[in-house]
Scaffold this active site. Structure first.
Site, mmCIF file in Angstrom:
data_model
loop_
_atom_site.group_PDB
_atom_site.id
_atom_site.type_symbol
_atom_site.label_atom_id
_atom_site.label_comp_id
_atom_site.label_asym_id
_atom_site.label_seq_id
_atom_site.Cartn_x
_atom_site.Cartn_y
_atom_site.Cartn_z
ATOM 1 N N THR A 188 -3.166 12.419 3.724
ATOM 2 C CA THR A 188 -2.807 13.592 3.110
ATOM 3 C C THR A 188 -4.503 14.406 3.152
ATOM 4 O O THR A 188 -4.160 15.310 3.276
ATOM 5 C CB THR A 188 -2.040 13.658 1.861
ATOM 6 O OG1 THR A 188 -0.807 12.823 2.154
ATOM 7 C CG2 THR A 188 -1.778 14.819 1.454
ATOM 8 N N ASP B 253 -7.077 3.621 -3.340
ATOM 9 C CA ASP B 253 -7.239 3.382 -1.814
ATOM 10 C C ASP B 253 -8.652 3.832 -1.502
ATOM 11 O O ASP B 253 -9.251 2.542 -0.567
ATOM 12 C CB ASP B 253 -6.348 4.735 -1.259
ATOM 13 C CG ASP B 253 -6.663 5.975 -1.573
ATOM 14 O OD1 ASP B 253 -7.212 6.413 -2.468
ATOM 15 O OD2 ASP B 253 -6.263 6.993 -0.877
ATOM 16 N N TYR C 157 -19.329 6.531 -9.219
ATOM 17 C CA TYR C 157 -18.680 7.262 -10.153
ATOM 18 C C TYR C 157 -19.156 6.825 -11.504
ATOM 19 O O TYR C 157 -18.942 5.719 -11.662
ATOM 20 C CB TYR C 157 -17.259 7.362 -10.048
ATOM 21 C CG TYR C 157 -16.556 8.349 -8.936
ATOM 22 C CD1 TYR C 157 -17.217 8.672 -7.684
ATOM 23 C CD2 TYR C 157 -15.565 8.702 -9.147
ATOM 24 C CE1 TYR C 157 -16.811 9.438 -6.902
ATOM 25 C CE2 TYR C 157 -14.906 9.662 -8.281
ATOM 26 C CZ TYR C 157 -15.436 10.203 -6.982
ATOM 27 O OH TYR C 157 -15.069 10.953 -6.117
ATOM 28 N N ASP D 93 0.682 -1.244 -0.090
ATOM 29 C CA ASP D 93 0.139 -0.017 0.006
ATOM 30 C C ASP D 93 0.952 1.431 -0.118
ATOM 31 O O ASP D 93 1.558 1.449 1.009
ATOM 32 C CB ASP D 93 -0.846 -0.018 1.136
ATOM 33 C CG ASP D 93 -1.635 1.447 1.346
ATOM 34 O OD1 ASP D 93 -1.790 1.986 0.267
ATOM 35 O OD2 ASP D 93 -2.275 1.487 2.572
ATOM 36 N N THR E 164 -2.126 30.368 19.894
ATOM 37 C CA THR E 164 -1.942 30.142 18.382
ATOM 38 C C THR E 164 -2.237 28.599 18.107
ATOM 39 O O THR E 164 -2.728 28.216 17.308
ATOM 40 C CB THR E 164 -1.026 30.927 17.761
ATOM 41 O OG1 THR E 164 -1.458 32.250 17.686
ATOM 42 C CG2 THR E 164 -1.051 30.554 16.253
ATOM 43 N N SER F 57 2.249 9.593 1.791
ATOM 44 C CA SER F 57 3.024 9.764 3.033
ATOM 45 C C SER F 57 3.435 8.312 3.668
ATOM 46 O O SER F 57 4.293 8.524 4.424
ATOM 47 C CB SER F 57 2.528 10.880 3.937
ATOM 48 O OG SER F 57 0.987 10.480 4.270
ATOM 49 N N ARG F 58 2.747 7.534 3.387
ATOM 50 C CA ARG F 58 2.974 6.118 4.054
ATOM 51 C C ARG F 58 3.138 4.993 3.061
ATOM 52 O O ARG F 58 2.607 4.832 2.144
ATOM 53 C CB ARG F 58 2.118 5.711 5.155
ATOM 54 C CG ARG F 58 1.982 6.902 6.221
ATOM 55 C CD ARG F 58 0.971 6.719 7.259
ATOM 56 N NE ARG F 58 1.552 5.666 8.266
ATOM 57 C CZ ARG F 58 0.894 4.682 8.982
ATOM 58 N NH1 ARG F 58 -0.396 4.290 8.753
ATOM 59 N NH2 ARG F 58 1.613 3.857 9.849
ATOM 60 N N PHE F 59 3.930 4.072 3.572
ATOM 61 C CA PHE F 59 4.062 2.707 2.592
ATOM 62 C C PHE F 59 4.065 1.474 3.432
ATOM 63 O O PHE F 59 4.936 1.367 4.300
ATOM 64 C CB PHE F 59 5.656 2.992 2.088
ATOM 65 C CG PHE F 59 6.003 1.997 0.885
ATOM 66 C CD1 PHE F 59 5.137 1.192 0.268
ATOM 67 C CD2 PHE F 59 7.316 1.911 0.429
ATOM 68 C CE1 PHE F 59 5.223 0.263 -0.530
ATOM 69 C CE2 PHE F 59 7.640 0.594 -0.310
ATOM 70 C CZ PHE F 59 6.389 0.104 -1.020
ATOM 71 N N LYS F 60 3.105 0.852 3.154
ATOM 72 C CA LYS F 60 3.078 -0.291 4.348
ATOM 73 C C LYS F 60 3.141 -1.586 3.273
ATOM 74 O O LYS F 60 2.706 -1.673 2.165
ATOM 75 C CB LYS F 60 1.745 -0.301 4.997
ATOM 76 C CG LYS F 60 1.557 0.778 5.963
ATOM 77 C CD LYS F 60 0.545 0.802 6.809
ATOM 78 C CE LYS F 60 -1.055 1.333 5.810
ATOM 79 N NZ LYS F 60 -2.099 1.531 6.546
#
EC number: 2.7.1.33
Length: 242
Positions: free
Chosen positions: A121, A100, A91, A7, A171, A11-14
């Site tokens: 993301t 995903d 769709y 996968d 802030t 930002s991630r790789f599994k």
């Protein structure tokens, strides 16, 4: 030799092994940039068939594919189709529906009416009826991406830090409260509308690397961190029998 599931997100790789339909322990791999880390790639497992789902940049996907083709006898890349394993995508052009999101729906089919939320993301929300019909969804920025966008336009606004408060007095707290609060509000609104549309109970399923910061504020929720890999395993079973 085992088959393997991969996968590759933004930002991630599994990855996880796949043996007779059973997914092994999930390993989070070092994330790869377009320059690539050759050593990290060479450390990828080896096996018979690699099943890859990717929403990463084309250059990253291409590099990963090149190595997988060396490490495996066969490589198959998952793609969204209009109907698969009981799920029918809303769709009109299924190829525009992120793989995903597609796999997360496959992984959640059979659990009744579900609102599937991915927090990476992007923040993605999809409604799947118990009969397998995808009823549409939403895409927004995740809290992390909101913070990054604000920081990019106003450097004095920190990228991280702060505590969630309904009415913050500094802030950092205001940023995390606003960004996380926006995500929570969108999820809650979507869940309300899902109940209204189906007039039945709807389960809330969350997955993705950014889920942890939202879980305390969402009440009755099921956390399914392997949902995309679960769906990829289902897609692999279908592909193997075609």
């Amino acid at each position: 030799m085992n088959d393997w599931l991969f996968d590759l997100g933004n930002s991630r790789f599994k990855c996880a092994s796949l043996r007779e339909g059973v997914i092994g322990p999930v390993t989070v791999l070092p994330y790869l940039t377009e320059t690539m880390d050759a050593f990290a790639l060479q450390e990828l497992p080896r096996g018979r068939v690699a099943y890859l789902a990717s929403v990463a940049a084309p250059a990253i996907t291409t590099h990963v594919l090149e190595v997988l083709k060396i490490h495996f006898e066969q490589v198959q890349v998952a793609a969204t189709v209009a109907a698969c394993a009981g799920v029918r995508i809303a769709y009109a052009h299924p190829e525009r529906f992120g793989v995903d999101r597609f796999l997360a729906l496959l992984g959640s089919y059979g659990e009744g009416n579900v609102l599937v939320v991915g927090v990476g993301t992007a923040l993605t929300i999809d409604l799947l009826a118990a009969n397998g019909c995808h009823l549409g969804g939403r895409i927004s920025a995740s809290p992390t991406l909101m913070r990054q966008a604000l920081h990019a336009r106003a450097e004095q606004l920190p990228l991280s830090g702060g505590n969630y408060l309904e009415f913050a007095e500094d802030t950092e707290d205001a940023l995390v409260s606003g960004c996380n609060g926006a995500a929570v509000a969108l999820i809650e609104r979507s869940l309300y509308e899902a109940h209204q549309r189906l007039d039945q109970s709807v389960r809330l399923l969350l997955h993705g690397g950014g889920v942890a910061s939202l879980l305390p504020w969402l009440g009755d929720v099921v956390h399914r961190p392997t949902l995309v890999l679960d769906g990829l395993a289902i897609w692999a079973a279908v592909a193997a029998n075609v």
